[in-house]
Design a protein around this motif. Sequence first.
Motif, PDB file in Angstrom:
ATOM      1  N   VAL A  53      13.362  -6.088 -83.051  1.00 39.38           N
ATOM      2  CA  VAL A  53      13.442  -4.684 -82.651  1.00 39.38           C
ATOM      3  C   VAL A  53      12.069  -4.057 -82.910  1.00 39.38           C
ATOM      4  CG1 VAL A  53      14.586  -2.464 -83.053  1.00 39.38           C
ATOM      5  CG2 VAL A  53      15.842  -4.609 -83.356  1.00 39.38           C
ATOM      6  N   THR A  54      11.584  -3.305 -81.952  1.00 36.00           N
ATOM      7  CA  THR A  54      10.270  -2.682 -82.160  1.00 36.00           C
ATOM      8  C   THR A  54      10.315  -1.193 -81.911  1.00 36.00           C
ATOM      9  OG1 THR A  54       9.424  -2.700 -79.905  1.00 36.00           O
ATOM     10  CG2 THR A  54       9.232  -4.749 -81.145  1.00 36.00           C
ATOM     11  N   THR A 102       2.670  -1.362 -83.370  1.00 34.27           N
ATOM     12  CA  THR A 102       4.106  -1.585 -83.214  1.00 34.27           C
ATOM     13  C   THR A 102       4.720  -2.007 -84.531  1.00 34.27           C
ATOM     14  OG1 THR A 102       3.746  -2.250 -80.938  1.00 34.27           O
ATOM     15  CG2 THR A 102       5.840  -2.889 -81.927  1.00 34.27           C
ATOM     16  N   CYS A 103       5.825  -1.325 -84.848  1.00 28.60           N
ATOM     17  CA  CYS A 103       6.601  -1.720 -86.016  1.00 28.60           C
ATOM     18  C   CYS A 103       7.715  -2.645 -85.526  1.00 28.60           C
ATOM     19  CB  CYS A 103       7.197  -0.485 -86.687  1.00 28.60           C
ATOM     20  SG  CYS A 103       8.265  -0.897 -88.073  1.00 28.60           S
ATOM     21  N   SER A 104       7.708  -3.892 -86.010  1.00 20.39           N
ATOM     22  CA  SER A 104       8.694  -4.869 -85.527  1.00 20.39           C
ATOM     23  C   SER A 104       9.576  -5.330 -86.678  1.00 20.39           C
ATOM     24  CB  SER A 104       7.994  -6.099 -84.947  1.00 20.39           C
ATOM     25  OG  SER A 104       6.902  -5.699 -84.141  1.00 20.39           O
ATOM     26  N   VAL A 105      10.881  -5.383 -86.395  1.00 20.88           N
ATOM     27  CA  VAL A 105      11.825  -5.876 -87.408  1.00 20.88           C
ATOM     28  C   VAL A 105      12.651  -7.001 -86.781  1.00 20.88           C
ATOM     29  CG1 VAL A 105      13.728  -5.282 -88.951  1.00 20.88           C
ATOM     30  CG2 VAL A 105      11.958  -3.587 -88.433  1.00 20.88           C
ATOM     31  N   PRO A 106      12.563  -8.205 -87.357  1.00 23.54           N
ATOM     32  CA  PRO A 106      13.392  -9.278 -86.793  1.00 23.54           C
ATOM     33  C   PRO A 106      14.872  -9.058 -87.168  1.00 23.54           C
ATOM     34  CG  PRO A 106      12.224 -10.049 -88.741  1.00 23.54           C
ATOM     35  CD  PRO A 106      11.768  -8.638 -88.507  1.00 23.54           C
ATOM     36  N   PHE A 107      15.750  -9.444 -86.228  1.00 24.39           N
ATOM     37  CA  PHE A 107      17.178  -9.364 -86.603  1.00 24.39           C
ATOM     38  C   PHE A 107      17.839 -10.698 -86.343  1.00 24.39           C
ATOM     39  CE2 PHE A 107      16.947  -8.071 -82.231  1.00 24.39           C
ATOM     40  CZ  PHE A 107      18.115  -8.521 -81.619  1.00 24.39           C
ATOM     41  N   TYR A 108      18.894 -10.964 -87.109  1.00 25.96           N
ATOM     42  CA  TYR A 108      19.443 -12.313 -87.146  1.00 25.96           C
ATOM     43  C   TYR A 108      20.908 -12.315 -86.786  1.00 25.96           C
ATOM     44  CZ  TYR A 108      15.069 -13.346 -89.462  1.00 25.96           C
ATOM     45  OH  TYR A 108      13.740 -13.478 -89.740  1.00 25.96           O
ATOM     46  N   ASP A 109      21.310 -13.464 -86.398  1.00 27.50           N
ATOM     47  CA  ASP A 109      22.722 -13.692 -86.090  1.00 27.50           C
ATOM     48  C   ASP A 109      23.259 -14.579 -87.201  1.00 27.50           C
ATOM     49  OD1 ASP A 109      25.113 -13.948 -84.975  1.00 27.50           O
ATOM     50  OD2 ASP A 109      24.475 -15.157 -83.255  1.00 27.50           O
TER      51      ASP A 109
END
Lengths: 648, 342
Positions: free
Chosen positions: A195-196, A176-183
């Motif tokens: 997001v994966t 799994t390729c995971s990308v954290p996203f921020y507020d």
Amino acid sequence: MPGKSSIVVRLVFVITLCCSSIFAAALGYNYYRSRQILEQELENNARNLAMSLVHRVETELVAVAKVTEGVARSLETGRYSEQELLALIRATVEKNPEIYGSTVAFEPYAFSRSTRLYAPYFYREKGSIAFSRLEKAYQHVPYLYWDWYQIPRELGKREWSEPYFDEGAGNISMSTCSVPFYDAANGTRRLKGVVTADISLDSLTKLISSTRILKTGYAALLSRNGMLLAHPLKDAVMNETFFSIAEERKDPSLRELGKKMIRGESGFILYTSLVGVRSWMYYTPIRSTGWTLAVVFPEVELLENVRRLSMTMAAMGLVGILVLTAAVVSIASSITKPLRSLAAATHVLASGNFDLDLPPIRTKDEVGLLTHDFQMMKESLKEYIRDLTETTAAKERIQSELKVATDIQASLLPRLFPAFPDRPEFDIFASMDPAKEVGGDFYDFFFIDEHNLCFLIADVAGKGVPAALYMMVAKTLLKSEGQRLGEPDQILGYVNNVLASDNDSCMFATVFCGILDVRTGEVRFANAGHNPPLLIESRRIRYLDLKPGFVLGPLQDMAYTAERLILQPGDTLFMYTDGVTEATNSADELYGEEQLLQALQRVPDQELTDMVHYIRGEITRHANGAPQSDDVTMIAIKYRGMQDDRKG
Amino acid sequence: MTILPHSQRNHTGWPWLRQISALLLFVLCSAPWFPAGAAEAVLKKASLMPLWSPQAQFAGYYVALDKGIYARHGIDLKILKAGPGYSPAQTLQEGKADFAVLWLTTALQRRSAGVKLVNLAQIIQRSSMMLIAKKSSGIKTVKDMSGRKVGMWGGELSIPPRALLDRYGVKVREVPQSHTINLFLRGGIDLTSAMWYNEYHVMLNAGLDPDELQLFPLHELGMQYPEDGIYTLEKTLHNDPALARAFVAASLEGWRYAFAHPDETLDIVIKYMREAQVPANRVHQKWMLERMQDLIMYDVPQGLPGQLKQQDYEGVGRALRATGLIRSYPDYATFSGRSNAR
């Protein structure tokens, strides 16, 4: 019979060995060089192959990562309703065939104040897009604690997960390729979720597993932990790591290799592959995931062509060497065959058969020369033997004639005893044992008138026929002159002059000559260089002390002294030649005058016959088997006195 | 073979319904079947829930089951599925398992929370848990952990490391960690909880060398916490003390057999692992079995494993009470189920 030492064997052995060595060295070098060239080529090929595979995988991974990043960025910049979010995720899966599934997993309460966890998941199932909610799908472990969520959250950056079996959601092995996203609302940057995008491990490894390398080579894929993701060892895939295999095989070098791989290094090495085959491997990292791709070329197959070539060459070489050996054998044989037949012939020759024909001379080489020489030698030998045979025959004839001469000579000596049975005044006994050849000893006795007995003993110097002839002459002369002259000194003088005139051969003789007057017992005697006789009287035995006299023959006009002694009845005069005193044993010890004296002292009163025989026996005993080298001659005279007086 | 079905996707139904159906399925699937030789007695049904999915940590129980040792002791045993998300303590408490493998610290905590469970046998005699940091992180002592991210397993497994940190007065940032070591490997946390017989070796097999790791074994930091023990509820023991005795005897026999026949044991363990569809790595299981032998035979009186030593028990009780993790602990006799035997 060519044995171990035969020329052929040695020649074949040496030549074949040398050729084999040279050939083997050439072949070995050729093999070695070919291998080197092949290995250089191989490294390039392997690198290219690995790189093309890496490129294909990377392309896919990079594309997936880009898409995932894109979704994350758009979630950070835009406001999405749930409907729009679901549509976005769905589209992500639909539009990207390499993506197996995708979710946007939110931090607790980050999606809405009312729901703690929210993670809508779209994924492929049987050709269509399926949907599930991960907060429900994961029965036992909430998505918050899965690696694909935790690691990017903790690291704050994009991360590819270690491949895993997604139990409960995707239910396949995936990465799994995971990308954290921020507020970024109100100034602080707060993690909102991850997001994966999943890629199916099977579809990824299919490409690698299906790569054909030679016959049994393969391409393999390792994870960042060294886990086998694609490998011909199917059981080990997703169960074993490079390191656990190294531990199982107790192979520290394998572990070192594994460490190099997971460090992201590239390399080209020769090693024993996991399937247990000596192989060349090129390994290189897949940058985006930190995985390692390896291509493995079994050395045996790589070198098959080189080996086949070498084998062909070796076969050719072997045939060549065999042919060469045959040639050497034939040449050597052609050289040694005449030699061998010559050797066989000379063997027969050596055993004495000279009538054998030597092998014909065909060549002008050394063997021909040798044969020729042997031929010559054979002829000479034959010639020589013929001569020898003739000579031997002649010699034998002479020998037999000499034998006859010896017999004649012996018969010349008076042999009949008692010699004068009608004369009681004295006894006389003589014996001569000739040595092998005709000897030079002789004795004689004869009456020169009624009362005077002339007796003599002589030894002609030298042997053989000349001595015999000389002896004849001397004997005849002595007898005839003895009867004519009647005095010992005159006899010797006269005979000496006769013998010395034209005596070119320088022959000579020693003579003891005496004349016994049987009436008185008076003995007149003269000596020409002969051994002194022994006088055996009633009380003692002694050697006569003779005046010196020169031997007969060498010089003329020699004067000889006449001496006299009186024999009492019972006295014995014992004469002998040097054959008695100079008889030797095997140690070359002479019998000598002393021993002769002692021997006679033991038998003073014996009959003459016995006395002479006793001495003869003593000499034989002394010689003890040593051959008799000289004539042994003895003559003894015992005076008994006038018998008539006693009657009268 | 009975494996509980995986969760149905798209199924948003009630968990209890699923569990009932699972139980039904389980009852149907495990119709009694006796080997020909064991027909003389009716076997008593019993179930055991280990701490985790099948692995050499529970070799003794799997071997005893596979070699018919439980059957010989008159027990028809079923080993329940366990692993991530399963709580044996909870299952035991709910009466869904007759026996469970629990840590002593877990059992004391549950007891303190009012669950009447008793220790039938203490299998692992000392703590094998450790905290591990990479040497590159510069953490050399417990004090250095201050403010660092420490991976903690969920549930009762975090009791010992928390007790350790409390004892040293160190405040850390706890990060829940799953059963993989990847979070630690990737640097998501500075320290990770690990078992000597499991995660430590997994790290070695992920390419980390022992000299790259800084180990903090609880055992060497004064935390003498015996781990795996066999537990049951007081009422279960009360109802059938013979069954409990037989179960313990058979389990210990299983362990003895396992240590005597390591290769066969590994075959058995790996068979059960494959049935449960968990990754099976023989070398790793071999390591684990060897470590289990170290831990089970550690300092046992007269070479007889399975005893809970009173001083160990008291020590753990005192330590947990001191850190405030439990309020009180029962006396040794009560806890080890001997009070009613008198």
